[in-house]
Design an enzyme around this catalytic site. Structure first.
Site, PDB file in Angstrom:
ATOM      1  N   TYR A 143       0.849  -1.189   0.000  1.00 57.30           N
ATOM      2  CA  TYR A 143       0.000   0.000   0.000  1.00 57.30           C
ATOM      3  C   TYR A 143       0.884   1.238   0.000  1.00 57.30           C
ATOM      4  CZ  TYR A 143      -3.570   3.411   1.420  1.00 57.30           C
ATOM      5  OH  TYR A 143      -4.415   4.491   1.477  1.00 57.30           O
ATOM      6  N   ASP A 231       9.156   3.122   0.554  1.00 57.46           N
ATOM      7  CA  ASP A 231       8.002   3.688   1.251  1.00 57.46           C
ATOM      8  C   ASP A 231       8.120   3.276   2.711  1.00 57.46           C
ATOM      9  OD1 ASP A 231       5.658   4.353   2.448  1.00 57.46           O
ATOM     10  OD2 ASP A 231       4.362   3.625   0.830  1.00 57.46           O
ATOM     11  N   LYS A 259       3.175   8.761   9.282  1.00 52.56           N
ATOM     12  CA  LYS A 259       2.856   8.101  10.562  1.00 52.56           C
ATOM     13  C   LYS A 259       3.747   8.578  11.734  1.00 52.56           C
ATOM     14  CE  LYS A 259       0.058   4.740   8.313  1.00 52.56           C
ATOM     15  NZ  LYS A 259       0.138   3.930   7.133  1.00 52.56           N
TER      16      LYS A 259
HETATM   17  C1  LIG Z   1      -0.361   4.447   5.712  1.00 51.63           C
HETATM   18  C2  LIG Z   1       0.527   4.261   4.557  1.00 51.63           C
HETATM   19  C3  LIG Z   1       0.573   5.198   3.515  1.00 51.63           C
HETATM   20  C4  LIG Z   1      -0.385   6.336   3.403  1.00 51.63           C
HETATM   21  O1  LIG Z   1      -0.248   7.256   4.451  1.00 51.63           O
HETATM   22  P1  LIG Z   1      -1.508   8.209   4.787  1.00 51.63           P
HETATM   23  O2  LIG Z   1      -0.952   9.124   5.840  1.00 51.63           O
HETATM   24  O3  LIG Z   1      -2.585   7.303   5.286  1.00 51.63           O
HETATM   25  O4  LIG Z   1      -1.880   8.913   3.566  1.00 51.63           O
HETATM   26  C5  LIG Z   1       1.524   5.018   2.520  1.00 51.63           C
HETATM   27  N1  LIG Z   1       2.373   3.989   2.552  1.00 51.63           N
HETATM   28  C6  LIG Z   1       2.359   3.069   3.533  1.00 51.63           C
HETATM   29  C7  LIG Z   1       3.357   1.961   3.525  1.00 51.63           C
HETATM   30  C8  LIG Z   1       1.421   3.154   4.561  1.00 51.63           C
HETATM   31  O5  LIG Z   1       1.357   2.208   5.492  1.00 51.63           O
END
Ligand SMILES: *Cc1c(COP(=O)(O)O)cnc(C)c1O
Length: 425
Positions: A143, A231, A259
């Site tokens: 994701y 990411d 996060k």
């Molecule tokens: C949560 C998440 C995102 C997106 O972050 P948001 O602050 O929810 O937009 C992108 N990449 C990873 C790996 C994530 O877990």
């Protein structure tokens, strides 16, 4: 009674689609009515009815120290009194960027944004702008936020809803996105601008990178001149003090964060070497902007969290989680089920099964376990016993620095009973 979970959810559903502002919060895949949180302290949240839950959601990883940590609350309170947004540079954004660059080897500059989605979306644009190429490659089940080009084979909430991607995303928007299976190094060509990867896949529950996978991506990107993007929205400043670069010893060209770095407020960041970041406006031709980017309140919270944690905190948390994972797996086994509890640093997954199984290495294998129907009764039995897991089998458990050994032992005892309930379902 108006201050009940049901009453709030009914009101929410009237004015908010599905009653939630992010589909992962929905109870659609587990059934039932979500609890509406009134407050949280440390490892616990309390709903509007006064029920307390030991919380393994922790805002899906945004909360590293636990809820309402007094130091973080102080920082937010102090900053709020000085004004919360100006549209001009502030010291807080410099401090946060300095800490991040000091901790992550190879990270020389970051641009702050307001979410992980924005960070990844911008990093992809930068990679395309810097290389002059169009294609990006992502892995099935990873994701990367909900920007159009990245909403294919997305894991997490997308998988929970049983969707392959999303309606409203045009073929054109994903036409330059290649999807490959996790843990296999793809063969690239010179049309690829970037390879985007979660260094530990934490949105198909937890799938660890095989030995050599990340280094293989590094080598393949170098071979064709593509950029490697980590990411680290989950792994950044959680997997280890210096994140995945330190943990795995592989250095990407671009990083995305979110996060943890917001200390519970909305922040994201993307960055890399000065050379690559030189393509970004105002210095370069790749445009990217944000009214609230580098927000004083959010950077103050993030700085406080990052300054609070030490290297030792990460190793202590990792060993607590390793013990917890082993104990949880034993407890579930005692009730006649099998629990795979893969661990990377302080990240912990949970797959339930009726038969012994190998740890999944990709999305297809993870899916079989996530969709076997055992999570739903297990989730509810845990919730009834005061332990809140994410309401979806594709999410991992977030153990914060506020979870004590007693908290974790209590969760293990609840899991023993909950596994019995799930086994009988
Ligand atoms: C949560 C998440 C995102 C997106 O972050 P948001 O602050 O929810 O937009 C992108 N990449 C990873 C790996 C994530 O877990």
């Amino acid at each position: 009674m108006t201050n009940t979970n049901q009453a709030w959810f009914d009101r929410a559903q009237a004015v908010i689609p599905g009653g939630v502002d992010s589909p992962v919060r929905s109870f659609r895949s587990v059934g039932g009515t979500p609890y509406t949180v009134a407050r949280g302290h440390g490892a616990y949240v309390e709903d509007v009815e006064g029920s307390r839950y030991l919380d393994f959601v922790q805002s899906y990883g945004a909360s590293l120290l636990g809820h309402a940590h007094p130091d973080v609350v102080d920082a937010i309170r102090h900053t709020a009194g000085e004004g919360t947004t100006f549209g001009a540079p502030t010291p807080g954004e410099v401090l946060l960027a300095e800490i991040m660059c000091a901790r992550v080897a190879g990270l020389e500059q970051v641009r702050l944004v307001s979410s992980g989605t924005e960070a990844v979306m911008s990093a992809v644009r930068l990679a395309r702008g810097a290389t002059g190429r169009d294609k990006i490659l992502k892995f099935d089940g990873c994701y990367h936020g909900h920007s159009d080009a990245l909403l294919v084979a997305g894991g997490s909430g997308v998988a929970q809803m049983g969707l392959p991607g999303s309606a409203g995303v045009t073929a054109g928007a994903v036409g330059d996105t290649i999807v490959a299976p996790y843990n296999v190094v793809p063969t690239l060509d010179e049309s690829v601008a970037a390879v985007l990867v979660e260094p530990v896949a934490a949105n198909m529950n937890l799938v660890a990178p095989r030995a050599g996978f990340l280094q293989g991506l590094r080598d393949e990107c170098d071979r064709v001149g593509a950029l490697l993007i980590f990411d680290e929205v989950i792994t950044g400043f959680r997997l280890a003090y210096g994140g995945a670069q330190e943990y795995f010893g592989v250095t990407p060209d671009l990083w995305c964060f979110g996060k943890v770095i917001g200390g519970g407020l909305p922040v994201g960041a993307f960055g890399g070497s000065r050379k690559v970041l030189a393509s970004l406006a105002p210095n370069g031709p790749v445009y990217q902007a944000g009214t609230l980017s580098g927000n004083p309140l959010a950077t103050a919270a993030g700085v406080r969290v990052l300054n609070f944690v030490t290297r030792e905190d990460y190793s202590a948390l990792s060993s607590r989680v390793a013990q917890f994972a082993a104990a949880l797996s034993d407890a579930v086994a005692s009730a006649g089920l099998f629990a795979l509890t893969p661990v990377e640093g302080p990240l912990m997954g949970l797959y339930l099964s009726r038969e012994p199984v190998e740890a999944p290495t990709n999305f297809n294998e993870a899916k079989v376990l996530c969709d076997n129907g055992l999570y739903r009764p297990f989730f509810h039995a845990m919730l009834q016993r005061g332990v809140a897991l994410a309401p979806g089998a594709y999410e991992i458990l977030f153990v914060s620095m506020a979870h004590s050994d007693d908290d974790l032992s209590q969760a293990v005892e609840c899991a023993r009973e909950a596994a019995g309930v799930a086994a009988a379902s």
